[in-house]
Write a protein that holds these residues in place. Sequence first.
Motif, PDB file in Angstrom:
ATOM      1  N   ASP A  55       0.852  -1.196   0.000  1.00 52.55           N
ATOM      2  CA  ASP A  55       0.000   0.000   0.000  1.00 52.55           C
ATOM      3  C   ASP A  55       0.887   1.244   0.000  1.00 52.55           C
ATOM      4  OD1 ASP A  55      -1.720   2.089   0.513  1.00 52.55           O
ATOM      5  OD2 ASP A  55      -2.861   1.019   2.053  1.00 52.55           O
ATOM      6  N   SER A  56       0.859   1.986  -1.119  1.00 50.73           N
ATOM      7  CA  SER A  56       1.801   3.095  -1.268  1.00 50.73           C
ATOM      8  C   SER A  56       1.293   4.411  -0.670  1.00 50.73           C
ATOM      9  CB  SER A  56       2.150   3.284  -2.743  1.00 50.73           C
ATOM     10  OG  SER A  56       0.958   3.569  -3.440  1.00 50.73           O
ATOM     11  N   LYS A  57       0.134   4.369  -0.030  1.00 49.09           N
ATOM     12  CA  LYS A  57      -0.388   5.569   0.642  1.00 49.09           C
ATOM     13  C   LYS A  57       0.673   6.140   1.600  1.00 49.09           C
ATOM     14  CE  LYS A  57      -3.165   4.801   4.157  1.00 49.09           C
ATOM     15  NZ  LYS A  57      -4.322   4.111   4.714  1.00 49.09           N
ATOM     16  N   THR A  58       0.872   7.475   1.564  1.00 45.70           N
ATOM     17  CA  THR A  58       1.901   8.077   2.418  1.00 45.70           C
ATOM     18  C   THR A  58       1.421   8.214   3.858  1.00 45.70           C
ATOM     19  OG1 THR A  58       2.739   9.326   0.546  1.00 45.70           O
ATOM     20  CG2 THR A  58       3.380  10.112   2.727  1.00 45.70           C
ATOM     21  N   VAL A  59       2.268   7.765   4.786  1.00 44.15           N
ATOM     22  CA  VAL A  59       1.964   7.915   6.217  1.00 44.15           C
ATOM     23  C   VAL A  59       3.201   8.488   6.916  1.00 44.15           C
ATOM     24  CG1 VAL A  59       0.300   6.003   6.289  1.00 44.15           C
ATOM     25  CG2 VAL A  59       2.723   5.563   6.788  1.00 44.15           C
ATOM     26  N   LYS A  60       2.980   8.973   8.130  1.00 45.87           N
ATOM     27  CA  LYS A  60       4.086   9.515   8.919  1.00 45.87           C
ATOM     28  C   LYS A  60       4.524   8.466   9.938  1.00 45.87           C
ATOM     29  CE  LYS A  60       4.633  13.561  11.899  1.00 45.87           C
ATOM     30  NZ  LYS A  60       4.010  14.819  12.303  1.00 45.87           N
ATOM     31  N   ARG A  61       5.812   8.202   9.972  1.00 44.96           N
ATOM     32  CA  ARG A  61       6.359   7.244  10.949  1.00 44.96           C
ATOM     33  C   ARG A  61       7.352   7.944  11.869  1.00 44.96           C
ATOM     34  NH1 ARG A  61       5.489   2.945   6.939  1.00 44.96           N
ATOM     35  NH2 ARG A  61       4.709   1.180   8.159  1.00 44.96           N
ATOM     36  N   VAL A  62       7.561   7.367  13.059  1.00 46.46           N
ATOM     37  CA  VAL A  62       8.610   7.851  13.956  1.00 46.46           C
ATOM     38  C   VAL A  62       9.952   7.329  13.444  1.00 46.46           C
ATOM     39  CG1 VAL A  62       9.483   7.897  16.325  1.00 46.46           C
ATOM     40  CG2 VAL A  62       7.011   7.758  15.911  1.00 46.46           C
ATOM     41  N   ALA A  63      10.950   8.189  13.433  1.00 44.98           N
ATOM     42  CA  ALA A  63      12.296   7.796  12.997  1.00 44.98           C
ATOM     43  C   ALA A  63      13.213   7.688  14.216  1.00 44.98           C
ATOM     44  CB  ALA A  63      12.848   8.825  12.019  1.00 44.98           C
ATOM     45  N   PHE A  64      13.867   6.550  14.342  1.00 43.98           N
ATOM     46  CA  PHE A  64      14.839   6.302  15.417  1.00 43.98           C
ATOM     47  C   PHE A  64      16.199   6.428  14.723  1.00 43.98           C
ATOM     48  CE2 PHE A  64      15.564   2.973  19.072  1.00 43.98           C
ATOM     49  CZ  PHE A  64      16.676   3.681  19.508  1.00 43.98           C
ATOM     50  N   LEU A  65      16.817   7.588  14.881  1.00 48.70           N
ATOM     51  CA  LEU A  65      17.995   7.897  14.071  1.00 48.70           C
ATOM     52  C   LEU A  65      19.173   6.961  14.348  1.00 48.70           C
ATOM     53  CD1 LEU A  65      18.026  11.811  14.168  1.00 48.70           C
ATOM     54  CD2 LEU A  65      16.928  10.285  12.513  1.00 48.70           C
ATOM     55  N   GLY A  66      19.901   6.652  13.277  1.00 45.87           N
ATOM     56  CA  GLY A  66      21.069   5.788  13.383  1.00 45.87           C
ATOM     57  C   GLY A  66      22.092   6.330  14.371  1.00 45.87           C
ATOM     58  N   SER A  67      22.244   7.654  14.410  1.00 43.46           N
ATOM     59  CA  SER A  67      23.243   8.257  15.306  1.00 43.46           C
ATOM     60  C   SER A  67      22.914   7.963  16.765  1.00 43.46           C
ATOM     61  CB  SER A  67      23.320   9.765  15.074  1.00 43.46           C
ATOM     62  OG  SER A  67      22.031  10.336  15.160  1.00 43.46           O
ATOM     63  N   LYS A  68      21.623   7.918  17.090  1.00 45.35           N
ATOM     64  CA  LYS A  68      21.199   7.641  18.468  1.00 45.35           C
ATOM     65  C   LYS A  68      21.455   6.169  18.834  1.00 45.35           C
ATOM     66  CE  LYS A  68      17.470   9.299  21.410  1.00 45.35           C
ATOM     67  NZ  LYS A  68      17.958  10.601  21.884  1.00 45.35           N
ATOM     68  N   GLN A  69      21.198   5.278  17.884  1.00 45.17           N
ATOM     69  CA  GLN A  69      21.464   3.850  18.111  1.00 45.17           C
ATOM     70  C   GLN A  69      22.967   3.642  18.298  1.00 45.17           C
ATOM     71  OE1 GLN A  69      19.900   1.738  14.624  1.00 45.17           O
ATOM     72  NE2 GLN A  69      18.443   3.389  14.364  1.00 45.17           N
ATOM     73  N   LYS A  70      23.729   4.271  17.396  1.00 41.22           N
ATOM     74  CA  LYS A  70      25.182   4.075  17.404  1.00 41.22           C
ATOM     75  C   LYS A  70      25.807   4.597  18.700  1.00 41.22           C
ATOM     76  CE  LYS A  70      29.471   4.922  14.978  1.00 41.22           C
ATOM     77  NZ  LYS A  70      30.172   5.201  13.739  1.00 41.22           N
ATOM     78  N   ALA A  71      25.383   5.781  19.143  1.00 36.65           N
ATOM     79  CA  ALA A  71      25.964   6.362  20.358  1.00 36.65           C
ATOM     80  C   ALA A  71      25.722   5.446  21.555  1.00 36.65           C
ATOM     81  CB  ALA A  71      25.370   7.744  20.604  1.00 36.65           C
ATOM     82  N   ALA A  72      24.491   4.939  21.685  1.00 31.93           N
ATOM     83  CA  ALA A  72      24.157   4.086  22.831  1.00 31.93           C
ATOM     84  C   ALA A  72      24.935   2.772  22.766  1.00 31.93           C
ATOM     85  CB  ALA A  72      22.655   3.809  22.852  1.00 31.93           C
ATOM     86  N   GLU A  73      25.061   2.215  21.569  1.00 34.49           N
ATOM     87  CA  GLU A  73      25.685   0.895  21.451  1.00 34.49           C
ATOM     88  C   GLU A  73      27.210   0.974  21.537  1.00 34.49           C
ATOM     89  OE1 GLU A  73      23.349  -0.674  18.159  1.00 34.49           O
ATOM     90  OE2 GLU A  73      21.616  -0.657  19.505  1.00 34.49           O
ATOM     91  N   SER A  74      27.768   2.068  21.071  1.00 36.37           N
ATOM     92  CA  SER A  74      29.206   2.252  21.225  1.00 36.37           C
ATOM     93  C   SER A  74      29.560   2.358  22.713  1.00 36.37           C
ATOM     94  CB  SER A  74      29.632   3.517  20.472  1.00 36.37           C
ATOM     95  OG  SER A  74      31.006   3.726  20.602  1.00 36.37           O
ATOM     96  N   ARG A  75      28.719   3.076  23.467  1.00 37.67           N
ATOM     97  CA  ARG A  75      28.938   3.191  24.923  1.00 37.67           C
ATOM     98  C   ARG A  75      28.758   1.843  25.609  1.00 37.67           C
ATOM     99  NH1 ARG A  75      27.144   8.668  24.402  1.00 37.67           N
ATOM    100  NH2 ARG A  75      28.849   9.943  25.206  1.00 37.67           N
ATOM    101  N   GLU A  76      27.800   1.065  25.130  1.00 33.19           N
ATOM    102  CA  GLU A  76      27.562  -0.255  25.717  1.00 33.19           C
ATOM    103  C   GLU A  76      28.792  -1.153  25.526  1.00 33.19           C
ATOM    104  OE1 GLU A  76      24.858  -1.045  27.417  1.00 33.19           O
ATOM    105  OE2 GLU A  76      25.297  -3.179  27.722  1.00 33.19           O
ATOM    106  N   LEU A  77      29.359  -1.128  24.313  1.00 31.65           N
ATOM    107  CA  LEU A  77      30.554  -1.951  24.057  1.00 31.65           C
ATOM    108  C   LEU A  77      31.741  -1.434  24.876  1.00 31.65           C
ATOM    109  CD1 LEU A  77      32.087  -4.194  22.677  1.00 31.65           C
ATOM    110  CD2 LEU A  77      32.264  -2.786  20.619  1.00 31.65           C
ATOM    111  N   GLU A  78      31.827  -0.131  25.020  1.00 31.00           N
ATOM    112  CA  GLU A  78      32.886   0.457  25.865  1.00 31.00           C
ATOM    113  C   GLU A  78      32.809  -0.120  27.283  1.00 31.00           C
ATOM    114  OE1 GLU A  78      32.959   4.833  25.969  1.00 31.00           O
ATOM    115  OE2 GLU A  78      33.204   4.714  28.143  1.00 31.00           O
ATOM    116  N   SER A  79      31.611  -0.139  27.869  1.00 30.45           N
ATOM    117  CA  SER A  79      31.528  -0.619  29.252  1.00 30.45           C
ATOM    118  C   SER A  79      31.693  -2.132  29.322  1.00 30.45           C
ATOM    119  CB  SER A  79      30.252  -0.140  29.946  1.00 30.45           C
ATOM    120  OG  SER A  79      29.139  -0.471  29.202  1.00 30.45           O
ATOM    121  N   LEU A  80      31.227  -2.843  28.284  1.00 29.17           N
ATOM    122  CA  LEU A  80      31.444  -4.300  28.240  1.00 29.17           C
ATOM    123  C   LEU A  80      32.949  -4.611  28.247  1.00 29.17           C
ATOM    124  CD1 LEU A  80      30.489  -7.289  27.696  1.00 29.17           C
ATOM    125  CD2 LEU A  80      30.532  -6.729  25.268  1.00 29.17           C
ATOM    126  N   LEU A  81      33.704  -3.904  27.401  1.00 27.19           N
ATOM    127  CA  LEU A  81      35.153  -4.139  27.344  1.00 27.19           C
ATOM    128  C   LEU A  81      35.823  -3.777  28.668  1.00 27.19           C
ATOM    129  CD1 LEU A  81      35.949  -2.895  23.721  1.00 27.19           C
ATOM    130  CD2 LEU A  81      36.197  -5.239  24.566  1.00 27.19           C
TER     131      LEU A  81
END
Length: 303
Positions: free
Chosen positions: A54-80
């Motif tokens: 269905d190609s009807k246009t809708v608005k979605r919430v965007a979870f930006l890559g930069s936000k995912q990356k920042a959180a996960e980079s910090r997670e790996l930092e504390s894991l190490l």
Amino acid sequence: MNTINDYLVVKPRPLLSAEAIQLLLLREVLDYTVLRTEDSREINSVDTPLSIKDSKTVKRVAFLGSKQKAAESRELESLLRSACSAANFDAKECWLKDNLCLECPRCALFGATALSEAPNIRHRIEYSTAFSLLTFDLLTEEITFNAVDEKTQTTGQALGVRHVVRPASLFASIVTLRSVTRSELILAVKTLLSSKSYGGETRIGGDCRNTVIGIVAGWEEIITPLELTLELYERRTNIDRAIIASFLEREYKPKAGTPAKVKVLSDSEIESVISECANTNIDNAFLADAYKAVKEYRGQQGG
Ligand SMILES: [Zn+2]
């Protein structure tokens, strides 16, 4: 892990080869969460088609890559940091964002900018925007709160308004690993499974759980997060690894530049990769190997 051995490299190298492993994720927000860029008061949103059918246009919430990356980079930092301490492994201090060591597996995988003359490290873990499965209006609300007076620490009359994403909102997301080693895959999967906090600087909510719903490897990326979102929308009442594997195989593999090199993992193959990664101990030998690989990588950069 044998199923994707062909898509792992033996050593990380400054020059990338084509091997790509895409980890298809469902990110489930589990608390009221502020998904916005710092300087805007609005939740990040984007117009997309409703679904693959269905190609009807809708608005979605965007979870930006930069936000995912920042959180996960910090997670790996504390894991190490915990792993090094538990294994009595001596490693240089490394923290975001102004004291990156350029010697650890996090710096090697997530990339790092050198403050001195030394060459930068190019990232080999790639993030992009994740899209909500459901539309913006179904997932967001405004919450009002009593603003706290900074000086007296009491709540006054003034009411503030925050735009938040509701708990139990689902986001389709893909993290792509390019030319990574076995130990980098293990660290990346551990990081994705253990990351639970994406609130960042806002200190509000941000709880989230990641589930791996698909793995596809190749000499290229096979599917984008938006395509995954539109596919999953149609199947949202029954999101199942076998179903995802079958549409990857049927619809996306044939469109690849080199279909013969595309490997779509089955449900049981995904399970075995995930459990092998989760159950591998980050012990002294693992750390010694991983840090040595980064040292050799830096040596090849001639810095
Ligand atoms: Zn580092």
